[in-house]
Scaffold this motif. Sequence first.
Motif, PDB file in Angstrom:
ATOM      1  N   SER A 116     147.215  33.173  14.310  1.00 32.87           N
ATOM      2  CA  SER A 116     146.131  34.063  13.923  1.00 32.87           C
ATOM      3  C   SER A 116     145.780  34.994  15.074  1.00 32.87           C
ATOM      4  CB  SER A 116     144.899  33.251  13.528  1.00 32.87           C
ATOM      5  OG  SER A 116     143.777  34.101  13.326  1.00 32.87           O
ATOM      6  N   CYS A 117     145.552  36.259  14.743  1.00 28.12           N
ATOM      7  CA  CYS A 117     145.150  37.231  15.763  1.00 28.12           C
ATOM      8  C   CYS A 117     143.643  37.237  15.981  1.00 28.12           C
ATOM      9  CB  CYS A 117     145.597  38.631  15.355  1.00 28.12           C
ATOM     10  SG  CYS A 117     147.395  38.821  15.279  1.00 28.12           S
ATOM     11  N   CYS A 122     145.883  42.188  15.357  1.00 25.02           N
ATOM     12  CA  CYS A 122     147.197  41.994  15.976  1.00 25.02           C
ATOM     13  C   CYS A 122     147.636  43.182  16.821  1.00 25.02           C
ATOM     14  CB  CYS A 122     148.227  41.703  14.895  1.00 25.02           C
ATOM     15  SG  CYS A 122     147.921  40.149  14.004  1.00 25.02           S
ATOM     16  N   GLY A 187     143.904  36.974   6.468  1.00 24.78           N
ATOM     17  CA  GLY A 187     143.691  37.306   7.870  1.00 24.78           C
ATOM     18  C   GLY A 187     144.878  38.017   8.467  1.00 24.78           C
ATOM     19  N   TYR A 189     147.904  37.981  11.178  1.00 29.36           N
ATOM     20  CA  TYR A 189     148.740  36.981  11.820  1.00 29.36           C
ATOM     21  C   TYR A 189     149.932  37.640  12.499  1.00 29.36           C
ATOM     22  CZ  TYR A 189     146.348  33.610   8.752  1.00 29.36           C
ATOM     23  OH  TYR A 189     145.410  32.847   8.094  1.00 29.36           O
ATOM     24  N   LEU A 225     142.850  26.529   9.845  1.00 34.15           N
ATOM     25  CA  LEU A 225     144.236  26.660  10.263  1.00 34.15           C
ATOM     26  C   LEU A 225     144.609  25.543  11.229  1.00 34.15           C
ATOM     27  CD1 LEU A 225     144.501  30.494  10.946  1.00 34.15           C
ATOM     28  CD2 LEU A 225     145.658  29.226   9.133  1.00 34.15           C
TER      29      LEU A 225
END
Length: 281
Positions: A116-117, A122, A187, A189, A225
Amino acid sequence: MPSFTAALLGLAATATVVLGHGHVREVIVNGRSYHGFERWASNQDLSQVVTWQFTTEDEGPVPIGSLENPDIICHQGAQNALASVPVNAGDEITLKWFNSIGGFEHPGPIMHYLASCGDAGCGSVDKNSLRFFKFYESGLIQGGMADSPVWNSQKWATTEVHKGVQTVSDGLIDTFTVRVPRNIPSGNYVLRHEMLGLHRAHLGDAEFYPQCINLQVTGSGSGPLPEGVPATQLYKGTDPGVDLDIWVNLQSYQIPGPAVVTSVLKRDEGMSRSRDFAPRH
């Protein structure tokens, strides 16, 4: 003592040192194509590129001596991609790996990770802050004596993919596919696509080929997560899946890195619990 044939095959492995060099040129999702980073393209619009930049001039591997170095995260000198691939949880992603010489001919496993960023997104996330969990792996498909270059006896995830290699005007394309986990929350990623070349592992020189792609995922998952680990903690040079001789009658193989996390996979397959995520060292 290795047989004469095995010794010859081992020597052949040292001669094919550039047949895995390359990069993800194109990412395809739901029929739409997205650009990968082209190191030698002087006029590429980086704002539209979805794969992370890298600096290695020959597009070769991350060396085994860099397993605890940031280069192992998304390749040597990696910098964030600015664009992302929109994808739904459960969608299939097609990765087109380009090589100008022979395609990805190296025997070894294929591994896919997600991280996950977070709120940073990202395009600007610090790569050292990324925590990756593995959701896919494939290694030795069929045990047997190493039989380069055909790989019909000893079959690997990479060599099976390479049997479908396609010729294009400026080189060759190997096509890899992976499905985004179905039970993942929405989200941003980083998808870490990685292949491991084992042709020189008997010399203590296994070759790591990571590439990172930004994803913008729409999903219905609501659970937390997996915690994940930094890429610099995924492997050690002494791991059984890294330090081995494949130029023998090989019947089993332990894929390196952490176990596949099952909590983000198909709910209808009863995969509701994640395995222990500690690296398998």
